[in-house]
Design an enzyme around this catalytic site. Structure first.
Site, PDB file in Angstrom:
ATOM      1  N   SER A  49       0.848  -1.197   0.000  1.00 53.80           N
ATOM      2  CA  SER A  49       0.000   0.000   0.000  1.00 53.80           C
ATOM      3  C   SER A  49       0.884   1.247   0.000  1.00 53.80           C
ATOM      4  O   SER A  49       2.084   1.167   0.305  1.00 53.80           O
ATOM      5  CB  SER A  49      -0.900   0.019   1.236  1.00 53.80           C
ATOM      6  OG  SER A  49      -0.111   0.259   2.389  1.00 53.80           O
ATOM      7  N   ASP A  84      -1.136  -1.186  -3.820  1.00 52.11           N
ATOM      8  CA  ASP A  84      -2.486  -1.427  -3.308  1.00 52.11           C
ATOM      9  C   ASP A  84      -3.127  -0.093  -2.911  1.00 52.11           C
ATOM     10  O   ASP A  84      -2.514   0.702  -2.192  1.00 52.11           O
ATOM     11  CB  ASP A  84      -2.381  -2.362  -2.091  1.00 52.11           C
ATOM     12  CG  ASP A  84      -3.734  -2.783  -1.552  1.00 52.11           C
ATOM     13  OD1 ASP A  84      -4.687  -2.844  -2.345  1.00 52.11           O
ATOM     14  OD2 ASP A  84      -3.829  -3.065  -0.338  1.00 52.11           O
ATOM     15  N   HIS A  85      -4.345   0.136  -3.383  1.00 53.60           N
ATOM     16  CA  HIS A  85      -5.080   1.380  -3.083  1.00 53.60           C
ATOM     17  C   HIS A  85      -4.253   2.630  -3.388  1.00 53.60           C
ATOM     18  O   HIS A  85      -4.153   3.537  -2.559  1.00 53.60           O
ATOM     19  CB  HIS A  85      -5.546   1.403  -1.619  1.00 53.60           C
ATOM     20  CG  HIS A  85      -6.602   0.378  -1.340  1.00 53.60           C
ATOM     21  ND1 HIS A  85      -7.916   0.559  -1.700  1.00 53.60           N
ATOM     22  CD2 HIS A  85      -6.539  -0.846  -0.763  1.00 53.60           C
ATOM     23  CE1 HIS A  85      -8.615  -0.519  -1.341  1.00 53.60           C
ATOM     24  NE2 HIS A  85      -7.802  -1.397  -0.794  1.00 53.60           N
ATOM     25  N   GLU A 136     -11.303   0.315  -8.883  1.00 50.45           N
ATOM     26  CA  GLU A 136     -12.346  -0.078  -7.914  1.00 50.45           C
ATOM     27  C   GLU A 136     -13.608   0.713  -8.217  1.00 50.45           C
ATOM     28  O   GLU A 136     -13.580   1.940  -8.325  1.00 50.45           O
ATOM     29  CB  GLU A 136     -11.882   0.204  -6.479  1.00 50.45           C
ATOM     30  CG  GLU A 136     -12.958  -0.119  -5.427  1.00 50.45           C
ATOM     31  CD  GLU A 136     -12.441  -0.071  -3.975  1.00 50.45           C
ATOM     32  OE1 GLU A 136     -11.257  -0.396  -3.743  1.00 50.45           O
ATOM     33  OE2 GLU A 136     -13.219   0.297  -3.088  1.00 50.45           O
ATOM     34  N   HIS A 182     -13.273  -4.036   4.448  1.00 54.12           N
ATOM     35  CA  HIS A 182     -11.920  -4.196   4.992  1.00 54.12           C
ATOM     36  C   HIS A 182     -11.961  -4.444   6.501  1.00 54.12           C
ATOM     37  O   HIS A 182     -12.708  -3.776   7.208  1.00 54.12           O
ATOM     38  CB  HIS A 182     -11.090  -2.937   4.720  1.00 54.12           C
ATOM     39  CG  HIS A 182     -10.771  -2.720   3.265  1.00 54.12           C
ATOM     40  ND1 HIS A 182     -11.511  -1.900   2.455  1.00 54.12           N
ATOM     41  CD2 HIS A 182      -9.782  -3.233   2.484  1.00 54.12           C
ATOM     42  CE1 HIS A 182     -10.994  -1.910   1.231  1.00 54.12           C
ATOM     43  NE2 HIS A 182      -9.940  -2.713   1.224  1.00 54.12           N
ATOM     44  N   GLY A 183     -11.157  -5.367   6.968  1.00 60.29           N
ATOM     45  CA  GLY A 183     -11.031  -5.606   8.413  1.00 60.29           C
ATOM     46  C   GLY A 183     -11.894  -6.762   8.877  1.00 60.29           C
ATOM     47  O   GLY A 183     -12.625  -7.368   8.100  1.00 60.29           O
ATOM     48  N   HIS A 210     -11.794  -7.269  -2.296  1.00 55.21           N
ATOM     49  CA  HIS A 210     -10.959  -6.741  -1.207  1.00 55.21           C
ATOM     50  C   HIS A 210     -11.589  -7.158   0.116  1.00 55.21           C
ATOM     51  O   HIS A 210     -12.729  -7.616   0.178  1.00 55.21           O
ATOM     52  CB  HIS A 210     -10.912  -5.208  -1.282  1.00 55.21           C
ATOM     53  CG  HIS A 210     -10.013  -4.701  -2.350  1.00 55.21           C
ATOM     54  ND1 HIS A 210      -8.963  -3.860  -2.112  1.00 55.21           N
ATOM     55  CD2 HIS A 210     -10.018  -4.918  -3.688  1.00 55.21           C
ATOM     56  CE1 HIS A 210      -8.351  -3.568  -3.242  1.00 55.21           C
ATOM     57  NE2 HIS A 210      -8.977  -4.197  -4.227  1.00 55.21           N
ATOM     58  N   ALA A 212     -10.739  -9.508   2.132  1.00 54.15           N
ATOM     59  CA  ALA A 212     -11.029 -10.948   2.099  1.00 54.15           C
ATOM     60  C   ALA A 212     -10.578 -11.687   3.351  1.00 54.15           C
ATOM     61  O   ALA A 212     -10.723 -12.900   3.429  1.00 54.15           O
ATOM     62  CB  ALA A 212     -10.404 -11.581   0.862  1.00 54.15           C
TER      63      ALA A 212
HETATM   64  P1  13P Z   1      -8.426  -7.065   4.761  1.00 57.57           P
HETATM   65  O1  13P Z   1      -7.524  -6.233   5.630  1.00 57.57           O
HETATM   66  O2  13P Z   1      -9.825  -7.071   5.233  1.00 57.57           O
HETATM   67  O3  13P Z   1      -7.850  -8.412   4.543  1.00 57.57           O
HETATM   68  O4  13P Z   1      -8.445  -6.333   3.328  1.00 57.57           O
HETATM   69  C1  13P Z   1      -7.238  -6.225   2.630  1.00 57.57           C
HETATM   70  C2  13P Z   1      -7.365  -5.427   1.385  1.00 57.57           C
HETATM   71  O5  13P Z   1      -8.418  -5.290   0.816  1.00 57.57           O
HETATM   72  C3  13P Z   1      -6.147  -4.820   0.860  1.00 57.57           C
HETATM   73  O6  13P Z   1      -6.385  -4.086  -0.295  1.00 57.57           O
HETATM   74  O1  G3H Z   2      -6.947  -2.116   2.118  1.00 62.35           O
HETATM   75  C1  G3H Z   2      -5.922  -1.543   2.514  1.00 62.35           C
HETATM   76  C2  G3H Z   2      -4.780  -2.296   3.009  1.00 62.35           C
HETATM   77  O2  G3H Z   2      -5.153  -3.099   4.091  1.00 62.35           O
HETATM   78  C3  G3H Z   2      -3.615  -1.407   3.309  1.00 62.35           C
HETATM   79  O3  G3H Z   2      -3.780  -0.674   4.478  1.00 62.35           O
HETATM   80  O4  G3H Z   2      -2.933   1.617   4.019  1.00 62.35           O
HETATM   81  O5  G3H Z   2      -2.964   0.668   6.330  1.00 62.35           O
HETATM   82  O6  G3H Z   2      -1.342  -0.175   4.645  1.00 62.35           O
HETATM   83  P1  G3H Z   2      -2.706   0.440   4.875  1.00 62.35           P
HETATM   84 ZN    ZN Z   3      -8.399  -3.213  -0.147  1.00 62.97          ZN
END
Ligand code: 13P
Ligand code: G3H
Ligand code: ZN
Length: 286
Positions: A49, A84-85, A136, A182-183, A210, A212
């Site tokens: 990320s 990522d993101h 996305e 997420h989470g 995402h 997951a």
């Molecule tokens: P989780 O933290 O829920 O596994 O999601 C991860 C994610 O989507 C990273 O882009």
């Molecule tokens: O979906 C996002 C990822 O879990 C990355 O999170 O920006 O805290 O590294 P982060």
């Molecule tokens: Zn994500």
């Protein structure tokens, strides 16, 4: 062997499995992820990320990934390195230079038109360098956003927009919102598999889920049958790593050698990643 993500995802679609994109931001988690892929002979997407890039520095984290990926056993594993993101489009050329083979543009919190525009720019740049791009559409919520998205339903991917979004942006694979988040959650929204199937038929490109980490193992095959080729996993890795550290220090309170503490956490994280590779069906596919 680092490849554009699209190549890995099309193989997964063809052979009926899904990949995991596992997040890293340090040496030990990267080792855990790559060791798991080697042990399980699984193709792999390594996620970094922008906040992980900030934490570790772009040069350091990509050097770690590339040098571990160049080790003899890892060379045989098809791997992609994905931002990522990504939101800082002005930094994308630096990411490409550093070795990323996939860029995710997350403009999901902007208007639809801005999302189209930023994602299309990302795709153009990615394709110029023969790498892949993820967009996305809809918004996969983070903790604290539940209310904003009105119990998640408002955030779900719209079918007609999805079709147009893919046509206008040329994106290689698409993250969708079908009630995933997420989470970790005690309760989560009902997953809308019907929507997933319809989106897949309309867009005909690999879909991404995402959030997951606590996606039910029993529904993975259903998701793959409805077009999903990639699951993003971060929280589960963080929990495996940090709970192992707590456990180790609980049992060995006098230990002060970080290598011993982190080697234990690395081992536990590798096992957690291996388990996911089995569930996704990517084990044995490299
Ligand atoms: P989780 O933290 O829920 O596994 O999601 C991860 C994610 O989507 C990273 O882009
Ligand atoms: O979906 C996002 C990822 O879990 C990355 O999170 O920006 O805290 O590294 P982060
Ligand atoms: Zn994500």
């Amino acid at each position: 062997m680092f490849l554009p993500a699209k190549k890995l995802l099309l193989d997964a679609r063809k052979r009926g499995y899904a990949l995991g994109a596992f997040n890293t931001g340090n040496l030990e988690i990267t080792q855990a992820i790559i060791n798991a892929a080697v042990a399980k002979k699984s193709p792999l997407i390594i996620n970094v990320s922008e906040s992980a890039i900030e934490y570790a520095s772009l040069g350091a984290i990509t050097s770690i990934i590339k040098s571990l990926g160049a080790e003899e056993a890892a060379k045989k594993i098809p791997m992609a390195i994905q931002v990522d993101h990504g939101k800082k489009i002005e930094r994308f050329p630096d990411y490409i230079k550093a070795g990323f083979t996939a860029l995710m543009m997350d403009a999901s919190r902007f208007s639809y038109e801005e999302n189209v525009s930023l994602t299309a720019k990302t795709v153009k740049l990615a394709h110029k360098y023969k790498i892949s791009a993820q967009g996305e559409l809809g918004a996969v919520p983070y903790k604290g956003e539940e209310e904003k998205f009105n119990a998640w339903e408002k955030a779900m991917t719209d079918l007609e927009q999805a079709k147009e979004f893919v046509r206008k942006t040329g994106v290689d694979y698409l993250a969708v919102a079908i009630g995933n988040a997420h989470g970790f959650y005690k309760e989560r929204a009902e997953l809308d598999f019907d929507r997933l199937e319809k989106i897949s038929k309309l867009v005909k490109i690999p879909l991404v889920l995402h959030g997951a980490s606590d996606f039910p193992d029993t529904r993975i095959k259903d998701a793959i049958a409805r077009g999903v080729a990639l699951f993003h996993i971060d929280t589960e890795i963080r929990v495996a790593f940090s709970s192992a550290i707590k456990e180790y220090l609980g049992k060995n309170p006098a230990e002060y050698d970080p290598r011993k503490i982190l080697a234990f956490a690395r081992e536990r994280t590798q096992k957690a990643v291996e388990k996911k590779m089995e569930v996704f069906g990517s084990a044995g596919m490299a």
